[in-house]
Write an enzyme that holds these catalytic residues in place. Structure first.
Site, PDB file in Angstrom:
ATOM      1  N   CYS A  75     -63.486  54.196  44.308  1.00 47.64           N
ATOM      2  CA  CYS A  75     -64.482  54.429  45.370  1.00 47.64           C
ATOM      3  C   CYS A  75     -65.012  53.187  46.034  1.00 47.64           C
ATOM      4  O   CYS A  75     -65.556  52.322  45.368  1.00 47.64           O
ATOM      5  CB  CYS A  75     -65.731  55.065  44.803  1.00 47.64           C
ATOM      6  SG  CYS A  75     -65.484  56.358  43.718  1.00 47.64           S
ATOM      7  N   CYS A 122     -75.392  54.015  41.250  1.00 48.31           N
ATOM      8  CA  CYS A 122     -74.718  53.781  39.957  1.00 48.31           C
ATOM      9  C   CYS A 122     -74.279  52.310  39.916  1.00 48.31           C
ATOM     10  O   CYS A 122     -73.652  51.823  40.860  1.00 48.31           O
ATOM     11  CB  CYS A 122     -73.504  54.709  39.796  1.00 48.31           C
ATOM     12  SG  CYS A 122     -73.968  56.447  39.879  1.00 48.31           S
ATOM     13  N   CYS A 147     -73.749  55.402  49.686  1.00 52.45           N
ATOM     14  CA  CYS A 147     -74.278  56.363  48.715  1.00 52.45           C
ATOM     15  C   CYS A 147     -75.662  55.903  48.296  1.00 52.45           C
ATOM     16  O   CYS A 147     -75.926  54.705  48.207  1.00 52.45           O
ATOM     17  CB  CYS A 147     -73.354  56.427  47.489  1.00 52.45           C
ATOM     18  SG  CYS A 147     -73.856  57.659  46.268  1.00 52.45           S
ATOM     19  N   GLU A 164     -63.351  55.899  53.098  1.00 52.66           N
ATOM     20  CA  GLU A 164     -62.019  55.874  52.510  1.00 52.66           C
ATOM     21  C   GLU A 164     -61.599  57.250  52.033  1.00 52.66           C
ATOM     22  O   GLU A 164     -62.439  58.058  51.667  1.00 52.66           O
ATOM     23  CB  GLU A 164     -62.029  54.968  51.275  1.00 52.66           C
ATOM     24  CG  GLU A 164     -62.467  53.588  51.578  1.00 52.66           C
ATOM     25  CD  GLU A 164     -62.770  52.810  50.319  1.00 52.66           C
ATOM     26  OE1 GLU A 164     -62.396  53.268  49.223  1.00 52.66           O
ATOM     27  OE2 GLU A 164     -63.382  51.752  50.447  1.00 52.66           O
ATOM     28  N   HIS A 209     -71.531  59.416  31.935  1.00 53.01           N
ATOM     29  CA  HIS A 209     -71.477  57.960  31.681  1.00 53.01           C
ATOM     30  C   HIS A 209     -72.346  57.452  30.533  1.00 53.01           C
ATOM     31  O   HIS A 209     -72.231  56.290  30.141  1.00 53.01           O
ATOM     32  CB  HIS A 209     -71.823  57.152  32.937  1.00 53.01           C
ATOM     33  CG  HIS A 209     -71.065  57.546  34.159  1.00 53.01           C
ATOM     34  ND1 HIS A 209     -69.731  57.882  34.128  1.00 53.01           N
ATOM     35  CD2 HIS A 209     -71.444  57.656  35.454  1.00 53.01           C
ATOM     36  CE1 HIS A 209     -69.326  58.182  35.347  1.00 53.01           C
ATOM     37  NE2 HIS A 209     -70.353  58.060  36.174  1.00 53.01           N
ATOM     38  N   CYS A 239     -58.245  62.882  47.734  1.00 52.70           N
ATOM     39  CA  CYS A 239     -59.564  62.473  47.233  1.00 52.70           C
ATOM     40  C   CYS A 239     -60.385  62.065  48.455  1.00 52.70           C
ATOM     41  O   CYS A 239     -60.007  61.152  49.182  1.00 52.70           O
ATOM     42  CB  CYS A 239     -59.405  61.301  46.259  1.00 52.70           C
ATOM     43  SG  CYS A 239     -60.998  60.645  45.697  1.00 52.70           S
ATOM     44  N   CYS A 261     -70.542  51.003  40.566  1.00 53.99           N
ATOM     45  CA  CYS A 261     -69.767  51.652  41.638  1.00 53.99           C
ATOM     46  C   CYS A 261     -69.897  50.869  42.944  1.00 53.99           C
ATOM     47  O   CYS A 261     -71.002  50.482  43.332  1.00 53.99           O
ATOM     48  CB  CYS A 261     -70.261  53.085  41.826  1.00 53.99           C
ATOM     49  SG  CYS A 261     -69.455  53.954  43.182  1.00 53.99           S
TER      50      CYS A 261
HETATM   51  N1  SAH Z   1     -71.053  60.776  43.500  1.00 49.64           N
HETATM   52  C1  SAH Z   1     -70.081  61.523  42.799  1.00 49.64           C
HETATM   53  C2  SAH Z   1     -68.635  61.342  43.246  1.00 49.64           C
HETATM   54  C3  SAH Z   1     -68.137  59.969  43.564  1.00 49.64           C
HETATM   55  S1  SAH Z   1     -67.412  58.901  42.442  1.00 49.64           S
HETATM   56  C4  SAH Z   1     -70.192  61.265  41.326  1.00 49.64           C
HETATM   57  O1  SAH Z   1     -71.026  60.459  40.918  1.00 49.64           O
HETATM   58  O2  SAH Z   1     -69.487  61.908  40.565  1.00 49.64           O
HETATM   59  C5  SAH Z   1     -66.201  59.685  41.445  1.00 49.64           C
HETATM   60  C6  SAH Z   1     -66.187  59.097  40.035  1.00 49.64           C
HETATM   61  O3  SAH Z   1     -65.750  57.711  40.013  1.00 49.64           O
HETATM   62  C7  SAH Z   1     -67.568  59.111  39.401  1.00 49.64           C
HETATM   63  O4  SAH Z   1     -67.481  59.579  38.076  1.00 49.64           O
HETATM   64  C8  SAH Z   1     -67.935  57.647  39.447  1.00 49.64           C
HETATM   65  O5  SAH Z   1     -68.923  57.323  38.505  1.00 49.64           O
HETATM   66  C9  SAH Z   1     -66.606  56.962  39.184  1.00 49.64           C
HETATM   67  N2  SAH Z   1     -66.584  55.531  39.514  1.00 49.64           N
HETATM   68  C10 SAH Z   1     -67.330  54.872  40.420  1.00 49.64           C
HETATM   69  N3  SAH Z   1     -67.063  53.551  40.398  1.00 49.64           N
HETATM   70  C11 SAH Z   1     -66.130  53.357  39.453  1.00 49.64           C
HETATM   71  C12 SAH Z   1     -65.445  52.206  38.953  1.00 49.64           C
HETATM   72  N4  SAH Z   1     -65.670  50.995  39.433  1.00 49.64           N
HETATM   73  N5  SAH Z   1     -64.543  52.394  37.970  1.00 49.64           N
HETATM   74  C13 SAH Z   1     -64.289  53.626  37.477  1.00 49.64           C
HETATM   75  N6  SAH Z   1     -64.894  54.745  37.915  1.00 49.64           N
HETATM   76  C14 SAH Z   1     -65.807  54.616  38.888  1.00 49.64           C
END
Ligand code: SAH
Length: 350
Positions: free
Chosen positions: A338, A119, A115, A94, A221, A108, A122
């Site tokens: 994401c 996390c 990945c 995406e 986080h 973006c 995510c």
């Molecule tokens: N891997 C990288 C970049 C990808 S995600 C990273 O971890 O930074 C970009 C941001 O979106 C990250 O801070 C991630 O933790 C956040 N993110 C992922 N899923 C999310 C969700 N469901 N709600 C809000 N933020 C989210």
């Protein structure tokens, strides 16, 4: 006709010039080709009207300009547009175009299919990592988004905040960003590019040592290791102290203030005590904190905090002198966080 095998966007200017030179074609033609592809984002070689027909045919026999197909295109009322791209091997990623009232047109982009970081809140990593994107595929995301803009409008900013962990795919990301920043590429200043990482010290140091002007965002986080280990499993082998040390190094080397992202999950990491821990951790550092209220992912049991909880959290940080921004949820009605559109459009691969 021979099948197009090479992705033109994977060729460096030197490689393209060398390909032309082998065919006794002047090197400056490479510049023209790159202009048509990067500047005009044309559909095909037949639109490169200042090149002779035989050259256009030769190029088309060897190279492909577009290797992705747009499988879904969603638009939300706030001007956010999201594309689901299918890669040549059928995998999907995406990318998102964000607009704001300052006339920013931000791309973006994703750097991986899936990945490996895991996390827990995510959508991107729920099915693990499939593969890295190539430089050409990353550039193609930018061009696909650029093509959504009317007339001669250009992308103004890039945030590498889509699917995947950019710092484990730096070898492919860096050439793509280099093309994005070149005046004969997409002409986007490095100061308008932000790379977001889960916090991989080695990758942060490598980026710092490049002496480029990219902004760094670190997804923190949590302000204690027990909680961060739970939310960001890769932290177990790294630890917050090493992440912050690398972030400090980034600031020393580049002079760029590091942004710390903090996804707020109701009752998990959004309590006043968490805010106070974050203050203790970041106070005295030239940091920016970006609070991101959780964007719900189907199948996950986390919740978005009430706006009062978010405001209270932000206030504790601000009172302690930290610079704080709450990231507004753009395009949440089009699954713009994401990995969400991909999940809602495709059954997960086994
Ligand atoms: N891997 C990288 C970049 C990808 S995600 C990273 O971890 O930074 C970009 C941001 O979106 C990250 O801070 C991630 O933790 C956040 N993110 C992922 N899923 C999310 C969700 N469901 N709600 C809000 N933020 C989210």
């Amino acid at each position: 006709m021979a099948r197009a095998v090479l992705h033109l966007l994977d060729q460096t200017p030197e490689q393209l010039a060398a390909w032309l030179a082998e065919r006794q074609i002047p090197r400056y033609r490479a510049k023209q080709v790159r202009h048509w592809v990067l500047g005009e984002a044309v559909d095909g070689f037949d639109q490169m009207t200042d090149l002779a027909k035989p050259l256009r045919n030769q190029l088309a026999e060897t190279f492909g300009i577009w290797t992705t197909q747009v499988k879904a295109h969603k638009e939300s009322a706030d001007g956010t547009e999201k594309l689901l791209l299918e890669l040549a091997d059928g995998h999907r990623v995406e990318c998102v175009l964000l607009r704001d009232d300052k006339e920013h047109r931000t791309a973006c982009i994703s750097t991986q299919v899936g990945c490996a970081m895991g996390c827990v809140f995510c959508a991107s990593g729920l099915a693990g990592l499939v593969r890295n994107l190539t430089s050409g595929e990353i550039l193609e995301e930018l061009l696909r988004l650029k093509r959504l803009l009317p007339g001669r409008q250009r992308l103004s900013h890039i945030v590498v905040m889509g699917m995947g962990e950019p710092l484990v795919n730096l070898d492919r990301l860096l050439p793509a960003l280099e093309t994005a920043t070149r005046p004969d590429g997409l002409g986007i200043s490095a100061r308008r590019i932000t790379v977001s990482t889960v916090g991989i010290p080695k990758g942060i140091r490598r980026l710092a040592d490049l002496d480029c002007q990219y902004h760094l965002a670190v997804s923190l986080h949590a302000a204690n290791d027990a909680l961060r280990n739970r939310l960001v499993p890769t932290n177990r082998k790294i630890g917050i102290a090493a992440v912050l040390e690398a972030a400090d190094y980034y600031f020393q080397k580049t002079g760029r203030r590091v942004m710390f992202e903090y996804v707020l999950l109701a009752a998990v990491n959004d309590q006043p005590e968490h805010a106070r821990q974050l203050v203790a951790l970041l106070k005295g550092r030239p940091a920016l904190v970006n609070l991101i209220p959780y964007n719900p992912v189907v199948g996950l049991r986390y919740h978005t905090p009430r706006s009062t909880a978010t405001a209270r959290f932000a206030e504790i940080l601000e009172r302690a002198g930290l610079s704080v921004a709450v990231r507004y949820r753009k395009g949440n009605r089009i699954d713009a966080a994401c990995g969400q559109l991909r999940r809602s459009c495709v059954p997960e691969r086994s």
